[in-house]
Scaffold this motif. Structure first.
Motif, PDB file in Angstrom:
ATOM      1  N   PHE A  28       0.834  -1.200   0.000  1.00 29.57           N
ATOM      2  CA  PHE A  28       0.000   0.000   0.000  1.00 29.57           C
ATOM      3  C   PHE A  28       0.873   1.256   0.000  1.00 29.57           C
ATOM      4  CE2 PHE A  28      -2.610   3.284   2.049  1.00 29.57           C
ATOM      5  CZ  PHE A  28      -3.750   3.227   1.247  1.00 29.57           C
ATOM      6  N   ALA A  29       1.957   1.232   0.764  1.00 35.34           N
ATOM      7  CA  ALA A  29       2.858   2.388   0.814  1.00 35.34           C
ATOM      8  C   ALA A  29       3.572   2.582  -0.522  1.00 35.34           C
ATOM      9  CB  ALA A  29       3.877   2.207   1.935  1.00 35.34           C
ATOM     10  N   GLY A  32       1.294   4.143  -3.002  1.00 36.66           N
ATOM     11  CA  GLY A  32       1.133   5.569  -2.770  1.00 36.66           C
ATOM     12  C   GLY A  32       2.231   6.387  -3.418  1.00 36.66           C
ATOM     13  N   SER A  35       1.479   6.605  -7.167  1.00 31.33           N
ATOM     14  CA  SER A  35       0.153   7.086  -7.551  1.00 31.33           C
ATOM     15  C   SER A  35       0.259   8.449  -8.213  1.00 31.33           C
ATOM     16  CB  SER A  35      -0.742   7.177  -6.315  1.00 31.33           C
ATOM     17  OG  SER A  35      -0.296   8.226  -5.466  1.00 31.33           O
ATOM     18  N   GLY A  38       1.646  10.790  -5.840  1.00 28.72           N
ATOM     19  CA  GLY A  38       2.861  10.375  -5.152  1.00 28.72           C
ATOM     20  C   GLY A  38       4.098  11.078  -5.662  1.00 28.72           C
ATOM     21  N   LYS A  48      -2.009   0.228  -8.508  1.00 35.91           N
ATOM     22  CA  LYS A  48      -1.943  -0.618  -7.315  1.00 35.91           C
ATOM     23  C   LYS A  48      -1.922  -2.107  -7.674  1.00 35.91           C
ATOM     24  CE  LYS A  48      -4.232   0.860  -3.809  1.00 35.91           C
ATOM     25  NZ  LYS A  48      -5.318   1.183  -2.840  1.00 35.91           N
TER      26      LYS A  48
END
Length: 198
Positions: A28-29, A32, A35, A38, A48
């Motif tokens: 998940f990090a 990010g 993204s 990001g 993702k």
């Protein structure tokens, strides 16, 4: 790691591996970071699902391994992944390897430069080697543009002008980083944790 394993990796796999090399992290990090909002997503975005698929491939190849769980305030505990020694070595090699084609500059080369900056590592060697790799191609494209007519000339001229612009970009970037290279001859050429915020 065998070369055949490295050849199986996609750009998204390499990007995830470089981030995992910094410290144990969960998907998940990483998602990010790549993204739209990001810090690395401004250079190259990775979805993702592609992040999680990359983690699975990297684990299958022995480049990363599970490293426990991390409890967060945002839902269930997340599985941490860390790089193996083989993964660290592969990432170091990949970050210093010039891209093969001019079309890879916008994607692979720029994100390599972003990752090297994130790791506070000197990009001078990569830029210099990339310039050396593309120089003969630029000459060949110029020759082809002069030797052809019609649509072949148009295509060759387009490729020559594009490569010339890339060479100029590399020259400018090399000049900008040369003082840092001279001042930091021992900078590690591998990804590491980004510098701490003041």
């Amino acid at each position: 790691m065998p070369d055949s394993g490295e050849q199986q990796l996609r750009l998204s796999d390499w990007l995830v591996l470089c981030i995992v090399c910094e410290e144990p992290v969960h998907g998940f990090a990483v998602a990010g970071l790549f993204s739209h909002a990001g810090s690395l997503g401004r250079v190259w975005q990775v979805s993702k699902p592609a992040i999680y698929a990359a983690m699975t491939r990297l684990e299958d190849l022995g480049l990363v391994q599970m490293a426990g769980k991390k409890h967060t305030s945002q839902g269930p505990a997340r599985s941490l992944v860390r790089a193996t020694p083989a993964g660290q070595a592969a990432a170091r090699k990949w970050l210093r390897t010039p891209v093969r084609h001019g079309r890879d500059v916008r994607s692979e080369l720029l994100i390599k430069l972003a990752l090297l900056e994130r790791a506070a590592a000197d990009p001078w060697d990569l830029l210099s080697e990339q310039r050396h790799k593309f120089s003969p191609l630029a000459v060949a494209l110029a020759d082809r543009a002069h030797a052809t007519t019609g649509i072949e000339h148009t295509l060759a001229l387009w490729r020559h002008k594009t490569m010339s612009a890339t060479i100029q970009f590399l020259d400018d970037m090399t000049r900008q980083t040369e003082p840092a290279s001279t001042a930091r001859p021992g900078t590690r050429p591998c990804p590491g944790p980004p510098p701490s915020s003041p």
